[in-house]
Write an enzyme that holds these catalytic residues in place. Sequence first.
Site, PDB file in Angstrom:
ATOM      1  N   GLY A 208      -0.102  10.867  -5.646  1.00 59.36           N
ATOM      2  CA  GLY A 208       0.525  10.374  -4.423  1.00 59.36           C
ATOM      3  C   GLY A 208       0.415   8.871  -4.333  1.00 59.36           C
ATOM      4  O   GLY A 208      -0.349   8.223  -5.048  1.00 59.36           O
ATOM      5  N   SER A 209       1.204   8.282  -3.460  1.00 59.02           N
ATOM      6  CA  SER A 209       1.158   6.837  -3.250  1.00 59.02           C
ATOM      7  C   SER A 209       1.651   6.541  -1.841  1.00 59.02           C
ATOM      8  O   SER A 209       2.381   7.336  -1.231  1.00 59.02           O
ATOM      9  CB  SER A 209       2.019   6.107  -4.285  1.00 59.02           C
ATOM     10  OG  SER A 209       3.369   6.501  -4.188  1.00 59.02           O
ATOM     11  N   GLY A 210       1.240   5.396  -1.332  1.00 58.13           N
ATOM     12  CA  GLY A 210       1.635   4.977   0.008  1.00 58.13           C
ATOM     13  C   GLY A 210       1.753   3.480   0.094  1.00 58.13           C
ATOM     14  O   GLY A 210       1.789   2.776  -0.921  1.00 58.13           O
ATOM     15  N   ASN A 211       1.807   2.984   1.336  1.00 53.36           N
ATOM     16  CA  ASN A 211       1.989   1.547   1.525  1.00 53.36           C
ATOM     17  C   ASN A 211       0.810   0.741   1.009  1.00 53.36           C
ATOM     18  O   ASN A 211       0.971  -0.378   0.513  1.00 53.36           O
ATOM     19  CB  ASN A 211       2.206   1.245   3.019  1.00 53.36           C
ATOM     20  CG  ASN A 211       3.524   1.783   3.528  1.00 53.36           C
ATOM     21  OD1 ASN A 211       4.476   1.902   2.758  1.00 53.36           O
ATOM     22  ND2 ASN A 211       3.587   2.130   4.809  1.00 53.36           N
ATOM     23  N   PHE A 212      -0.404   1.303   1.132  1.00 56.37           N
ATOM     24  CA  PHE A 212      -1.594   0.521   0.830  1.00 56.37           C
ATOM     25  C   PHE A 212      -2.257   0.891  -0.485  1.00 56.37           C
ATOM     26  O   PHE A 212      -3.248   0.281  -0.861  1.00 56.37           O
ATOM     27  CB  PHE A 212      -2.617   0.676   1.959  1.00 56.37           C
ATOM     28  CG  PHE A 212      -2.155   0.068   3.253  1.00 56.37           C
ATOM     29  CD1 PHE A 212      -1.551  -1.174   3.273  1.00 56.37           C
ATOM     30  CD2 PHE A 212      -2.304   0.763   4.440  1.00 56.37           C
ATOM     31  CE1 PHE A 212      -1.136  -1.732   4.464  1.00 56.37           C
ATOM     32  CE2 PHE A 212      -1.885   0.211   5.628  1.00 56.37           C
ATOM     33  CZ  PHE A 212      -1.289  -1.045   5.654  1.00 56.37           C
ATOM     34  N   GLY A 213      -1.755   1.883  -1.216  1.00 55.40           N
ATOM     35  CA  GLY A 213      -2.420   2.214  -2.458  1.00 55.40           C
ATOM     36  C   GLY A 213      -1.868   3.462  -3.122  1.00 55.40           C
ATOM     37  O   GLY A 213      -0.870   4.038  -2.681  1.00 55.40           O
TER      38      GLY A 213
ATOM     39  N   VAL B  23      -3.012   7.306  -5.073  1.00 58.47           N
ATOM     40  CA  VAL B  23      -4.026   8.359  -5.100  1.00 58.47           C
ATOM     41  C   VAL B  23      -3.994   9.027  -6.470  1.00 58.47           C
ATOM     42  O   VAL B  23      -2.932   9.421  -6.962  1.00 58.47           O
ATOM     43  CB  VAL B  23      -3.784   9.403  -4.001  1.00 58.47           C
ATOM     44  CG1 VAL B  23      -4.903  10.446  -4.022  1.00 58.47           C
ATOM     45  CG2 VAL B  23      -3.719   8.735  -2.638  1.00 58.47           C
TER      46      VAL B  23
ATOM     47  N   ASP C 258      -1.006   7.587  12.836  1.00 58.61           N
ATOM     48  CA  ASP C 258       0.019   7.795  11.797  1.00 58.61           C
ATOM     49  C   ASP C 258       0.047   9.263  11.385  1.00 58.61           C
ATOM     50  O   ASP C 258       0.059   9.596  10.200  1.00 58.61           O
ATOM     51  CB  ASP C 258      -0.260   6.905  10.582  1.00 58.61           C
ATOM     52  CG  ASP C 258       0.954   6.814   9.648  1.00 58.61           C
ATOM     53  OD1 ASP C 258       2.075   7.128  10.102  1.00 58.61           O
ATOM     54  OD2 ASP C 258       0.768   6.454   8.473  1.00 58.61           O
TER      55      ASP C 258
END
Length: 902
Positions: free
Chosen positions: A720-725, A727, A848
């Site tokens: 997984g991935s998001g705005n801040f990093g 996984v 969030d």
Amino acid sequence: MKPPVMDLSLFLLVTFHAILVPFLSLSLSGHASAAIIGNVTDKLALLEFKSWLTEDPAGVLDSWNDSLDLCRWTGVKCGLKHRRITVLDLEGRPLVGTISPHIGNLSFLKILNLANNSFFGGIPSELGDLIRLQTLNLSSNFLGGDIPVNLSRCSNLINLALNHNLLEREIPPQLESLSKLANLNLGDNNLIGRFPASLGNLSSLQQLFLSSNNLEGEIPDAVAQMRSLMIFRVGMNKFSGVFPSSLYNLSSLSHISLALNNFSGGLRTDIGLALPNLQNLYLGMNRFSGHIPSSLANNSDLMRLDFPFNNFTGNIPMSFGILQNLWWLNLPNNILGSSAVDDLSFLTSLANCSKLQILDFSRNQFGGQLSASVANLSTQLTWLNIQRNHIRGSIPPEIANLINLDAVGMGQNLLTGNIPTSFGKLSKLQELHIDRNLLTGEIPTSFGNVTQLLYLYMQNNSLEGSIPSSFGNCKYLQYLDLSHNKFSGTIPIQLIGISAFSRGLNLSHNSLTGSLPVEVENMRILTVLDVSYNKLSGEIPSELGSCLALEQLYMQSNFFRGTIPHLSNLRSLRYLDISNNSLDGQIPSYLVNISSLLNLNLSYNNLEGEVPVGGVFKNASAVEVYGNKNLCGGTPEMHLDPCPVHPEKLKKHIATKLILGITIPISCLALILLLFSLYWIRNSRKTTQSTFSLGPFYPKISYAELCNATCGFSSDNVIGSGNFGTVYKGTLGLGDETVVAVKVLNLQQRGASKSFMAECQALRNVRHRNLVKVLTACSSIDFVGNDFKALVYQFMPNGSLEKWLHPEDGQSQTRNLNFLQRVNIAIDVASALHYLHHQCQNAVIHCDLKPSNVLLDNDRTAHVSDFGLARLLSKFNKEANLNQFSSLGIKGTIGYAAPGNF
């Protein structure tokens, strides 16, 4: 589990019987009608089996639909006449889920093979309805609970394999009714209790595997009734007693493994006559004693004898030389031999064992001399280990005739003379132990020809001369120990330049001269470097700071001079000893910041100035600074003189006191005003400053450990991935091997560091079954000196709620939630929010909440995650702050704003 209501498959089946069967009976014969009914029953059972799966990543069961005939579905085979399913083979697909009890409706099934998948939960008792079943293989899954007693009803069962699971409780004695059973494998589980005597009634049994469980007690005499038994493996349990006498009656036995138990006593002298078909005998890690029976030589098919860690005495029988098929003779850690000159005479007889590959009689009491006859051993020999005995004489050069040797152990004996140059002919050699002997002379330069060498142990001898530069050809060398010898000359640049060094380089206690080459910077993954007790000089090279993995650095008792170089990049350093040199200058302040440092020895140098009081210096027992006459300060436990105040500093000190006397009252007043201002401003600002701390109950974790756990943060492990990093999935040793999710912050992204601190503050004191569990956190630097921050969570195998509500193309058949599951997930999320808002010491507002931040575990229990935008409210003004939230400052993802934001 599904609710106990009539499902669609049962409804269709009832409808078929009530409506279609009478119609079909008008045009079809009775046999054809029954075949069609049975075919539909099988199809519904398979569709139900598929519905119980949670993951089918390879899309193996995509063919299970109406576009193909049932008998052409993947893994399915049918009978030629009745068209009923006889085989269901889905081994190694890999499927995830629980095994549906509807499998019990496949009444014509003969083979069921679900091995090497990820099935969990229990084994359905309905499998006992499969009376035609001949093979049941559920091995290498995650099945738990007990072994269903109903399996005893499968009277035609020949092969039963339940090994490599998580099965518990006792072995059901009712399995004795499986009269046709030939192969029973229950190994590698958590079974308890005793060996059921009733299993002795399995007269057709040929293979029995019970190894790696928690079974105890003695092996019952009833085992003697298994007249067809060929393989008997019960290793790694808690069995006790003497060698089972019942086994002596089973002349068909070819393989016996009793290793890692509590057996004791001796072996019968006629064991080789009683068991004429014996090929493999494993007795290691018990308490067997007495002589090794020479009658074992009667077993002409004998291949492996494995008796390590016992109490066998006497010698190795000379008769073993007639064992033409023997290739494994492993007898270390016994009491064999008597330190006599003829102890090694058996080696001459072993020359006839032309297939011998493994020979290990280390850690015994063998004496005598290693003669040139060792060269007559099989050229297939790959492992020769004679360490920790009383063997004398020189190493015969003829050993080089054993050209396939990849590991040789001769350490801790009484060997004398020079190291044979012929070692250079052993081109496949990877590991050599000749340490702790009485060897003399120089190291042959021919070692440069052994280019596959990984580990070389030569310490504690009387070797002399220079270290050969030809070691530079051994590009794969990971560990080299030349300590406690008489080597002289300089350290070869070619040796220091080997980048593969990882486990250690030990050159201590010699007479080496010159400087430490700057090429030391090439050893970036080296963990231990020891050059202590030599005559090295010059300055300590600052290039040591490039050895980022270094944990232990020993340079004491040399002639190093100058100041201590800048080594602040060594964030993994635990032990540093540079005592007994001629170093000067001050103690570098960066040593305070190396949090991993456990022991520091700076004694007997010419260091001066003030000793720091932070970091490792707080613990006086971990720091040695005595013998430096010009040091001062430090903690009181160091008993150093206080640092003097110079006249110029004294004037400044008085002026400073005067200024402070005036400014402190004014500053206090200003500070009070500032605190009141900050109190009002804090409620209107969105950001807070915090320091990183998860508390003392979380294990410390390093960048290197996380790097290893995720295979170097491989893209293959990204989940997984998001705005801040991003996984990553990884395997980490936190008490045991644990599958974890590692969230690595992208510190280049604005707000990432603040997100890390917010998540730490939010999760450090919260505990709830519906919150994702944070295992630990890491705030460090990577191997190139960049800041690194990561959070380590419990891994959630079923991913996010987002992927279940909105599955990607091709997953719509395997990613679905029924109404009851959706309600349970909603309740889980609501429970988590209620806890966060009303039951925490400081209320936590998620800010969030959305489906992608709700993760599902094995049982599809929901866990709220990603607290990077969370806000903490102090208890005394929680209600006020809750009322101050508005839509003007909504955080997180548009469309999924948390209710607390309005």
